[in-house]
Design an enzyme around this catalytic site. Structure first.
Site, PDB file in Angstrom:
ATOM      1  N   GLU A  10       0.821  -1.210   0.000  1.00 18.54           N
ATOM      2  CA  GLU A  10       0.000   0.000   0.000  1.00 18.54           C
ATOM      3  C   GLU A  10       0.856   1.262   0.000  1.00 18.54           C
ATOM      4  OE1 GLU A  10      -4.153  -0.844   2.067  1.00 18.54           O
ATOM      5  OE2 GLU A  10      -2.492  -1.556   3.315  1.00 18.54           O
TER       6      GLU A  10
ATOM      7  N   GLU B  79      -4.381  -9.422   3.482  1.00 23.07           N
ATOM      8  CA  GLU B  79      -5.289  -9.148   4.596  1.00 23.07           C
ATOM      9  C   GLU B  79      -6.492 -10.083   4.647  1.00 23.07           C
ATOM     10  OE1 GLU B  79      -3.141  -5.215   3.832  1.00 23.07           O
ATOM     11  OE2 GLU B  79      -3.852  -6.921   2.651  1.00 23.07           O
TER      12      GLU B  79
END
Length: 262
Positions: free
Chosen positions: A116, A136
């Site tokens: 990210e 995730e």
């Protein structure tokens, strides 16, 4: 320059380097680290002698291997939204909107928050051995630091959705093929390659680089018609700068331009 526990900053000519310095935790991001990272960026942004910022991780294993899972497990929704999520979104957006070009030097694992953060940086160079991923979903979560939105805008939608749905890791070669990073190089050559790229960019006019970054960033968030009109206005502003005319004269006179940032 700055020498804090979690973040190191150095300067080499017009290139500033930020190193995330938590190798024992694979450079995992927590709130204190994010706040130090933000302070380091603010320091380099404010330094007129720095034209380009390189971001890398300390140690041999990781760029950023994600967040602190035990910390995440301790959180509840509203508190997380107002605390950690607020900070990480702000910091990554600061990198994305920084007027100075940024170069990622991905030295190892870039998982979760590492990928990210990468998505918020401009030019991306990785070691051939680097691994990426948004895992995730395997924790019953999903990328919550801008990952779901930025990856959709940077690689084909079907590929982005598969990565987020499966949590699969991918290699530097795959990241190059998908257009997620610029190139992969032998690990021993990573920092030299990143610094060479940053130094090449830093030789350009810092003022024009700033205006290019704003044109690219704002234009990407507009419909095409509005973006083209914005570009037309910005190139007009560029022609009011000394550096634009210095560049043109240098070309005509067959010499190297001496940009001053004005």
């Amino acid at each position: 320059m700055t020498d804090n526990t979690a973040i190191l900053t150095t300067r080499d000519g017009a290139v500033g380097t930020i190193t995330i310095n938590r190798p024992d935790t694979l450079n995992a991001l927590n709130i204190p680290t994010l706040l130090e990272l933000e302070r380091a960026l603010t320091e380099l942004e404010a330094d007129d002698g720095v034209h380009v910022i390189v971001v890398t991780g300390a140690g041999e294993r990781a760029f950023v291997a994600g967040g602190d899972i035990a910390d995440l497990d301790s959180r509840q929704g509203l508190a997380h939204y107002l605390d950690f999520a607020e900070v990480i979104h702000r910091v990554f957006r600061r990198f994305e909107t920084c007027d100075k070009p940024t170069v990622a030097a991905v030295n190892g694992w870039a998982l979760g928050g590492g990928t990210e953060l990468l998505l918020s940086l401009d030019v991306r160079i990785a070691a051939e051995t680097a691994k990426f991923g948004l895992p995730e979903i395997n924790l019953g979560l999903f990328p919550g630091a801008g990952g779901t939105q930025r990856i959709l805008r940077q690689i084909p939608s079907c590929r982005a959705r598969e990565l987020v749905f499966t949590g699969d890791q991918f290699t530097a070669a795959e990241a190059v093929a998908w257009g997620l990073i610029n190139r992969a190089v032998p690990k021993a050559d990573l920092m030299a390659e990143a610094m060479a790229t940053a130094t090449k960019i830093a030789a350009k006019s810092p003022l024009i680089l700033k205006m290019i970054k704003r044109t690219l960033r704002h234009g990407a968030e507009m419909p095409l018609g509005a973006a083209l009109a914005y570009e037309q206005a910005m190139i007009g502003l560029v022609l009011d700068t000394e550096d634009s005319h210095e560049g043109c004269r240098a070309f005509l006179e067959k010499r190297k331009a001496a940009f001053t940032g004005r």
